[in-house]
Design a protein around this motif. Sequence first.
Motif, mmCIF file in Angstrom:
data_model
loop_
_atom_site.group_PDB
_atom_site.id
_atom_site.type_symbol
_atom_site.label_atom_id
_atom_site.label_comp_id
_atom_site.label_asym_id
_atom_site.label_seq_id
_atom_site.Cartn_x
_atom_site.Cartn_y
_atom_site.Cartn_z
ATOM 1 N N THR A 164 0.809 -1.303 -0.180
ATOM 2 C CA THR A 164 -0.016 -0.024 -0.048
ATOM 3 C C THR A 164 0.819 1.311 0.023
ATOM 4 O O THR A 164 0.578 2.138 -0.594
ATOM 5 C CB THR A 164 -1.061 0.141 1.135
ATOM 6 N N LEU A 165 1.972 1.142 0.920
ATOM 7 C CA LEU A 165 2.817 2.298 0.922
ATOM 8 C C LEU A 165 3.702 2.622 -0.648
ATOM 9 O O LEU A 165 3.942 3.669 -0.874
ATOM 10 C CB LEU A 165 3.774 2.279 1.898
ATOM 11 N N GLY A 166 3.820 1.580 -1.178
ATOM 12 C CA GLY A 166 4.758 1.572 -2.443
ATOM 13 C C GLY A 166 5.939 0.817 -2.372
ATOM 14 O O GLY A 166 6.579 0.750 -3.329
ATOM 15 N N TRP A 167 6.282 0.588 -1.214
ATOM 16 C CA TRP A 167 7.588 -0.200 -1.140
ATOM 17 C C TRP A 167 7.475 -1.701 -1.477
ATOM 18 O O TRP A 167 7.438 -2.682 -0.760
ATOM 19 C CB TRP A 167 7.887 -0.239 0.582
ATOM 20 N N SER A 168 7.451 -1.812 -2.673
ATOM 21 C CA SER A 168 7.155 -3.335 -3.440
ATOM 22 C C SER A 168 8.008 -3.284 -4.672
ATOM 23 O O SER A 168 8.646 -2.616 -5.052
ATOM 24 C CB SER A 168 5.778 -3.823 -3.534
ATOM 25 N N GLU A 169 7.729 -4.465 -5.491
ATOM 26 C CA GLU A 169 8.604 -4.737 -6.715
ATOM 27 C C GLU A 169 8.680 -3.760 -7.669
ATOM 28 O O GLU A 169 9.657 -3.487 -8.376
ATOM 29 C CB GLU A 169 7.819 -6.016 -7.239
ATOM 30 N N TRP A 170 7.641 -3.223 -7.768
ATOM 31 C CA TRP A 170 7.661 -1.974 -9.080
ATOM 32 C C TRP A 170 8.612 -0.975 -8.777
ATOM 33 O O TRP A 170 9.331 -0.429 -9.692
ATOM 34 C CB TRP A 170 6.154 -1.343 -9.291
ATOM 35 N N LEU A 171 8.745 -0.467 -7.448
ATOM 36 C CA LEU A 171 9.821 0.506 -7.269
ATOM 37 C C LEU A 171 11.073 -0.032 -7.152
ATOM 38 O O LEU A 171 12.052 0.734 -7.524
ATOM 39 C CB LEU A 171 9.544 0.785 -5.451
ATOM 40 N N PHE A 172 11.296 -1.231 -6.799
ATOM 41 C CA PHE A 172 12.727 -1.520 -6.703
ATOM 42 C C PHE A 172 13.202 -2.520 -8.138
ATOM 43 O O PHE A 172 14.334 -2.352 -8.532
ATOM 44 C CB PHE A 172 12.688 -2.797 -5.510
ATOM 45 N N GLY A 173 12.119 -2.755 -8.749
ATOM 46 C CA GLY A 173 12.435 -3.594 -10.043
ATOM 47 C C GLY A 173 12.709 -2.853 -11.354
ATOM 48 O O GLY A 173 13.387 -3.098 -12.264
ATOM 49 N N GLU A 174 12.010 -1.574 -11.230
ATOM 50 C CA GLU A 174 12.229 -0.640 -12.491
ATOM 51 C C GLU A 174 13.751 -0.147 -12.779
ATOM 52 O O GLU A 174 14.191 0.604 -11.788
ATOM 53 C CB GLU A 174 11.256 0.419 -12.594
ATOM 54 N N ARG A 175 14.311 -0.535 -13.934
ATOM 55 C CA ARG A 175 15.820 -0.062 -14.109
ATOM 56 C C ARG A 175 15.824 1.119 -15.325
ATOM 57 O O ARG A 175 16.715 1.748 -15.376
ATOM 58 C CB ARG A 175 16.506 -1.162 -14.697
ATOM 59 N N ARG A 176 14.631 1.319 -16.050
ATOM 60 C CA ARG A 176 14.628 2.383 -16.937
ATOM 61 C C ARG A 176 14.455 3.618 -16.134
ATOM 62 O O ARG A 176 13.512 3.617 -15.508
ATOM 63 C CB ARG A 176 13.741 2.024 -17.991
ATOM 64 N N PRO A 177 15.014 4.751 -16.682
ATOM 65 C CA PRO A 177 14.801 6.056 -15.974
ATOM 66 C C PRO A 177 13.336 6.508 -16.093
ATOM 67 O O PRO A 177 12.959 6.787 -17.301
ATOM 68 C CB PRO A 177 15.934 7.078 -16.686
#
Length: 537
Positions: A371-384
């Motif tokens: 819910t906060l957003g500390w999940s895979e999408w935040l850590f996994g995205e490498r493209r600026p």
Amino acid sequence: MAAAGGWSFQVLHMLLLLSQPEAQGPPLPESQVSPGLRQWIGLDMCGHERWIAFHGGLAQVVGHFNAQRFGPALTAATELLAPIAKDTEAAFSCATAVASALTLAAQCSDQLQLPVLGARFRQMSAIFGSFDYQMKGEDYMDQSPWPIQWKQNMEGILRSMSYMKQRELQLEPWKGLPMRAAAAERRSKSGRRIGELEVAIVTVCDYDPSQTPLARLSTLNRDAYARRHGYEIVMYEKAPVFEDPLSSLLTEPAEWRPAAWSKVDALLATLAEARHDWVMWLDCDSFFMDQEVRLEDAIAAAESSAGAAGQEDGNSAKQDRAKLRELVQRWLDGPQKKPADLLDWYDDLLANDYGNSLEQQLQLPSLANRTLGWSEWLFGERRPQIVASEDGLMLNTGVMLVRASTWTWQFFQKVRWMTFGRSPVTQHPWWEQTAMVYLLQFPFVLAHAANWNQQLEDLGPQQPGHAPAWAELAQKHINGYPPLVASALMTHTTFDRGDFIVSFSGCKIYSSQEVCNQLFMNYFFQVHDLSELSTDP
């Protein structure tokens, strides 16, 4: 009142001034404190059982530190912070406690020869310390049972950040060049130039024309720059409020919501159209000074520095827009039936495949919070996805470039979510900057520290201590300040002739409105001639 940009640095300066005994005066009359802010003034939750237990855990950290077991102390501090940090309401309920733990983690990092990690911890400490300074005051913090002193802590933050920025210039000398020269240098390294992109420049200009010509000068400057390069202008004269099915969760009266949050609303409204490749946020009190510089070149420079050269092309932009358009349509339609939990329904909608769950990826699984957003999408995205600068304190949101993608839609929605209900983040003195740093940096700093061992390397260009999706430009590139403002704060880089953008944020703190108006005119006429102003209706 204009939407905030680099306001955190103005607030920092005021807080430092107020920490001097001779500068202190009587408290503001209650009538001058907004109702939204008033509900947090003096509210002390540090006697709660949670914080009694936290104090016991912190005592163990202090014990390790005093015994010079700095590695175990850092590990213990990180493990203590992680479960409380992922709940913003809980964390800010005793912000002095969290600030003290973060400062101890910074001191451990220094002793372990990890000064950049220490600087990152101090940035987070500033966020929590400034909240309690505003809500409870310096005496409360200094006399509390927590191992922290307000003024000493803030001075340590500024010293630590000064070191980090000097080191950055040593490792990446191009960040000391004007934007035009920096873009050319990065282009020579990558051998590539980005073609024309569809870009929208978004601004909120809400200034009284009887008091200052800033809004009109800014409009003329921005429009001239956009015409030269074929960019679209999206300008609001009043702070917008983004509307979607989640708007019902903004339960506090609209007038309680600080104007700074309109930046997030304006960006979401423009992203929702899915008509652009990138969206630029530009504070109204900023001028384009080198109008030859293309935004495409600034994006390319940031991407090249992040090791992402070659990823920007027309096909990927079209795919981004198509995916964003589909997501936004489903987002605005909302659930067909009322779900048990509306935020869970939207989190399911946002779910992306970034590989293993965050709990499996991290040394510190207690960090994960969907819910906060500390999940895979935040850590996994490498493209600026976001191009922004960092000044002498932290992320500067006065000028930003944002890729039009499902990732940035999710990011700014998560920033917005931090204001739902009765949220301390809404009234934080640094507003949306606090929410953005909470997402972009906090979990990455904790995750890096949790990996401590004798071989742990310090943060640096390849591992900067923030989300890989944030590609950094230097403050000099997009956030230089006139000497009048820059000389008053160690956090501001001075604008030099030939730089790309000048920002006036903070001018009225140091000077009168008349002096600031003259400053606006002076910089305007360095780029434009009198005929542009005289023929303006």
